[in-house]
Every structure is written in C-alpha cells, then in structure tokens.
Design a protein around this motif. Sequence first.
Motif, PDB file in Angstrom:
ATOM      1  N   UNK A   1      50.803  43.786  48.797  1.00 23.13           N
ATOM      2  CA  UNK A   1      51.445  43.827  47.493  1.00 23.13           C
ATOM      3  C   UNK A   1      50.390  43.810  46.397  1.00 23.13           C
ATOM      4  N   UNK A   2      50.287  44.906  45.655  1.00 21.03           N
ATOM      5  CA  UNK A   2      49.219  45.037  44.660  1.00 21.03           C
ATOM      6  C   UNK A   2      49.774  45.348  43.276  1.00 21.03           C
ATOM      7  N   UNK A   3      50.828  44.606  42.903  1.00 21.64           N
ATOM      8  CA  UNK A   3      51.226  44.618  41.507  1.00 21.64           C
ATOM      9  C   UNK A   3      50.169  43.880  40.703  1.00 21.64           C
ATOM     10  N   UNK A   4      50.491  43.524  39.476  1.00 21.07           N
ATOM     11  CA  UNK A   4      49.475  42.868  38.647  1.00 21.07           C
ATOM     12  C   UNK A   4      49.018  41.549  39.257  1.00 21.07           C
ATOM     13  N   UNK A   5      49.950  40.781  39.842  1.00 27.02           N
ATOM     14  CA  UNK A   5      49.561  39.505  40.431  1.00 27.02           C
ATOM     15  C   UNK A   5      48.839  39.703  41.754  1.00 27.02           C
ATOM     16  N   UNK A   6      49.363  40.545  42.630  1.00 28.20           N
ATOM     17  CA  UNK A   6      48.704  40.782  43.907  1.00 28.20           C
ATOM     18  C   UNK A   6      47.302  41.331  43.725  1.00 28.20           C
ATOM     19  N   UNK A   7      47.128  42.216  42.755  1.00 29.55           N
ATOM     20  CA  UNK A   7      45.796  42.755  42.474  1.00 29.55           C
ATOM     21  C   UNK A   7      44.860  41.663  41.986  1.00 29.55           C
ATOM     22  N   UNK A   8      45.386  40.735  41.170  1.00 31.22           N
ATOM     23  CA  UNK A   8      44.563  39.618  40.700  1.00 31.22           C
ATOM     24  C   UNK A   8      44.148  38.733  41.866  1.00 31.22           C
ATOM     25  N   UNK A   9      45.066  38.473  42.796  1.00 31.67           N
ATOM     26  CA  UNK A   9      44.733  37.669  43.969  1.00 31.67           C
ATOM     27  C   UNK A   9      43.623  38.325  44.774  1.00 31.67           C
ATOM     28  N   UNK A  10      43.774  39.609  45.047  1.00 28.12           N
ATOM     29  CA  UNK A  10      42.780  40.317  45.858  1.00 28.12           C
ATOM     30  C   UNK A  10      41.435  40.389  45.146  1.00 28.12           C
ATOM     31  N   UNK A  11      41.463  40.594  43.844  1.00 34.24           N
ATOM     32  CA  UNK A  11      40.220  40.669  43.070  1.00 34.24           C
ATOM     33  C   UNK A  11      39.441  39.370  43.159  1.00 34.24           C
ATOM     34  N   UNK A  12      40.133  38.241  42.999  1.00 31.80           N
ATOM     35  CA  UNK A  12      39.463  36.943  43.053  1.00 31.80           C
ATOM     36  C   UNK A  12      38.923  36.674  44.459  1.00 31.80           C
ATOM     37  N   UNK A  13      39.687  37.020  45.480  1.00 31.15           N
ATOM     38  CA  UNK A  13      39.218  36.815  46.852  1.00 31.15           C
ATOM     39  C   UNK A  13      37.939  37.619  47.109  1.00 31.15           C
ATOM     40  N   UNK A  14      37.899  38.846  46.620  1.00 31.60           N
ATOM     41  CA  UNK A  14      36.691  39.662  46.765  1.00 31.60           C
ATOM     42  C   UNK A  14      35.525  39.034  46.007  1.00 31.60           C
ATOM     43  N   UNK A  15      35.796  38.575  44.795  1.00 31.11           N
ATOM     44  CA  UNK A  15      34.732  37.959  43.989  1.00 31.11           C
ATOM     45  C   UNK A  15      34.160  36.723  44.655  1.00 31.11           C
ATOM     46  N   UNK A  16      35.012  35.994  45.408  1.00 28.83           N
ATOM     47  CA  UNK A  16      34.553  34.775  46.075  1.00 28.83           C
ATOM     48  C   UNK A  16      33.961  35.056  47.457  1.00 28.83           C
ATOM     49  N   UNK A  17      33.829  36.317  47.805  1.00 31.87           N
ATOM     50  CA  UNK A  17      33.144  36.684  49.031  1.00 31.87           C
ATOM     51  C   UNK A  17      33.994  36.797  50.272  1.00 31.87           C
ATOM     52  N   UNK A  18      35.316  36.813  50.131  1.00 30.20           N
ATOM     53  CA  UNK A  18      36.176  36.940  51.307  1.00 30.20           C
ATOM     54  C   UNK A  18      36.318  38.418  51.695  1.00 30.20           C
ATOM     55  N   UNK A  19      36.070  38.756  52.967  1.00 26.69           N
ATOM     56  CA  UNK A  19      36.414  40.109  53.427  1.00 26.69           C
ATOM     57  C   UNK A  19      37.918  40.314  53.239  1.00 26.69           C
ATOM     58  N   UNK A  20      38.286  41.264  52.407  1.00 28.20           N
ATOM     59  CA  UNK A  20      39.682  41.389  51.969  1.00 28.20           C
ATOM     60  C   UNK A  20      40.223  42.768  52.304  1.00 28.20           C
ATOM     61  N   UNK A  21      41.330  42.758  53.028  1.00 27.14           N
ATOM     62  CA  UNK A  21      42.055  43.988  53.346  1.00 27.14           C
ATOM     63  C   UNK A  21      43.312  44.029  52.496  1.00 27.14           C
ATOM     64  N   UNK A  22      43.653  45.201  51.979  1.00 28.15           N
ATOM     65  CA  UNK A  22      44.812  45.312  51.096  1.00 28.15           C
ATOM     66  C   UNK A  22      45.717  46.442  51.555  1.00 28.15           C
ATOM     67  N   UNK A  23      46.990  46.256  51.256  1.00 28.86           N
ATOM     68  CA  UNK A  23      47.975  47.322  51.483  1.00 28.86           C
ATOM     69  C   UNK A  23      49.013  47.248  50.384  1.00 28.86           C
ATOM     70  N   UNK A  24      49.447  48.399  49.931  1.00 33.30           N
ATOM     71  CA  UNK A  24      50.511  48.487  48.939  1.00 33.30           C
ATOM     72  C   UNK A  24      51.322  49.738  49.217  1.00 33.30           C
ATOM     73  N   UNK A  25      52.613  49.638  48.960  1.00 38.43           N
ATOM     74  CA  UNK A  25      53.479  50.793  49.205  1.00 38.43           C
ATOM     75  C   UNK A  25      52.989  52.015  48.441  1.00 38.43           C
ATOM     76  N   UNK A  26      52.613  51.822  47.165  1.00 39.23           N
ATOM     77  CA  UNK A  26      52.009  52.894  46.377  1.00 39.23           C
ATOM     78  C   UNK A  26      50.499  52.784  46.527  1.00 39.23           C
ATOM     79  N   UNK A  27      49.926  53.637  47.352  1.00 40.03           N
ATOM     80  CA  UNK A  27      48.533  53.476  47.754  1.00 40.03           C
ATOM     81  C   UNK A  27      47.551  53.589  46.595  1.00 40.03           C
ATOM     82  N   UNK A  28      47.919  54.309  45.549  1.00 40.66           N
ATOM     83  CA  UNK A  28      46.960  54.516  44.449  1.00 40.66           C
ATOM     84  C   UNK A  28      46.580  53.197  43.766  1.00 40.66           C
TER      85      UNK A  28
END
Length: 294
Positions: A12-39
């Motif tokens: 889920x990469x709406x505004x909140x999901x994208x914020x979650x993933x962004x912070x996880x990446x910034x903190x060094x977590x290997x992060x995999x993402x998926x969203x229905x709208x791939x763009x």
Amino acid sequence: MDFDRSAVTVIGLGSMGSALATVLLERGHPTTVWNRSAHKAQPLADRGAQLAATPEEAIAASPLIITCVLDYEALHAALDPAAGSLAGKALVNLTSGSPEQAHEAAAWARSHAADYLDGAIMTTPPGVGSPEMMFLYSGSHTVFEAHRPTLASLGDPLHLGTDPGLASLYDAALLGLMWSTMTGWLHGTALVGAEKTEATAFTPLAIRWLSAVAGFLTTYAPQVDAGHYPGDDATVDVQIAAIDHLLHAAAARGIDNALPELLKATMERARAAGHGSDSYASVIEALKNPADSK
C-alpha cells in the motif's frame, strides 16, 4: 544480518504507506514494496526499494509485512489472493478501520498461520519517523517485541494489549478528542475574530489554556474510574451557567452555536440525572447512558 535493520515489506503506497516505506529505507531497512497502481512505487525504487510484481512476491521477500491501504476491502483485495504465502509471517496492519474489523482480520490471519498485530498511526505522513509521534499497536505481543526495533523506526511504538481491536478503539477515541478540541479552538477563534483579533494572537493563549485543561483531565480520571464525582472545584450547575455566557457572546456576533449548544444539552442531561452538584467528570454518565438521562 543486523536485526535492527531487518527486511520489511510495505503493501500500500498511498501518502501514508509511501511515508512508511521512505522512513524504513532511510533507517537502513531492506524494503520491498507493492501497490496496486505500480507507478506509485517508482519514487521508492529510486530510493532503493525493491519492487514486487505481485503481493505474493512482496510477502515472500520479508518476515515482516506492513499493510497500509485505504480500507479493509482494499486490504482483502490485496491479501486474499496471496493468503497462502502468509504462513509464518508477521502481519502488521496499519489500515484504518473499526475494532470489529481488526478482530476479523486477526482471525483471518490466524486461519492462514500468520501472526497478526493491528495498529493505528497517530500522525499525518510528514510526522512518520518522529519519535514524538505515537504508533498504537494491539494483538500479538510476541510480534510486537520481535519487531519493536523496526516499528520504532516509524514512531514511538505503544502496545495497548493483546485484544487486536484496542488500537482501532483508541484511534477512534483520540480522533474524537482531536476533532472536539480543534473545533472548540476554531469556535473560540471565530468568536474573538469577530472583534478583529487574529488567530495568531489568540492561539498562544489557547495553547496555554490547554495545559490547564490537561490538569483537569488528570484530576477527573480517577473520579471517572471510581464513579464518584466530588464537586469541590466547579460543579455541573456552575458550568451550565458559564456556558450561557459563551452562547450569548457568540449569538450576538453571529457565530454558529451548534457546538456549545450540544455541550450545554449534554450538561443538562447530566444535571437531570442528579449530577448538578457533582464535578464536570460526571457528564460521562450522560454519555455512557444516554437513554437514562433524557
């Protein structure tokens, strides 16, 4: 692998999901993402996220799966086809919903051999990653403790209990407090604004007053728990008289009075139930038993 930098999947990469993933990446977590709208995933890919082609692929990539989608219908649309991949995974659901939906999701996760933790995000996307912001969790304490370092990357993680519905329940209660407080502030701002006082001039006083109000809450909480409301500060009768001044001042200046009228009506129901000489905390009896106080 450094456990504090363990792999995590965000679905889920709406505004909140994208914020979650962004912070996880910034903190060094290997992060995999998926969203229905791939763009929507491309900005995260540019930051180093792995893009999964399917929910199954996303789930397979990490021991911890964080979901943050629009609603529970969207949650099941994403996860139901991939349910067979969830066995042995920790599913942390940050999708907003009701306590009842959280209970259903927990049972659904158990039926697919996944550990489930429900959550509520008590901030807007720009606040994700701040240790000052609360992230509420309920459900599996084992999942919470095992993944606390990862969850702490997002904000201050608070485990409310093993009942999976508690995070949603607290979320609803705290949002109600927020809306009531902000609308009360806006009503007061409109009132003083009728006399040409700017919001920026009024607001520092409002914030200082909220500190005093916080003290009232601390005083009243034990009264609520005990069901005993000594009226030794300001009684309901006194508050009803005081709110009339607000109603008159607002009406004279053409300010909408729906909110204070509602508050007065609730106080009057408490008085009708015998709490006129009790503290304001006794108004909770009118809220808990609306039929009895009409």
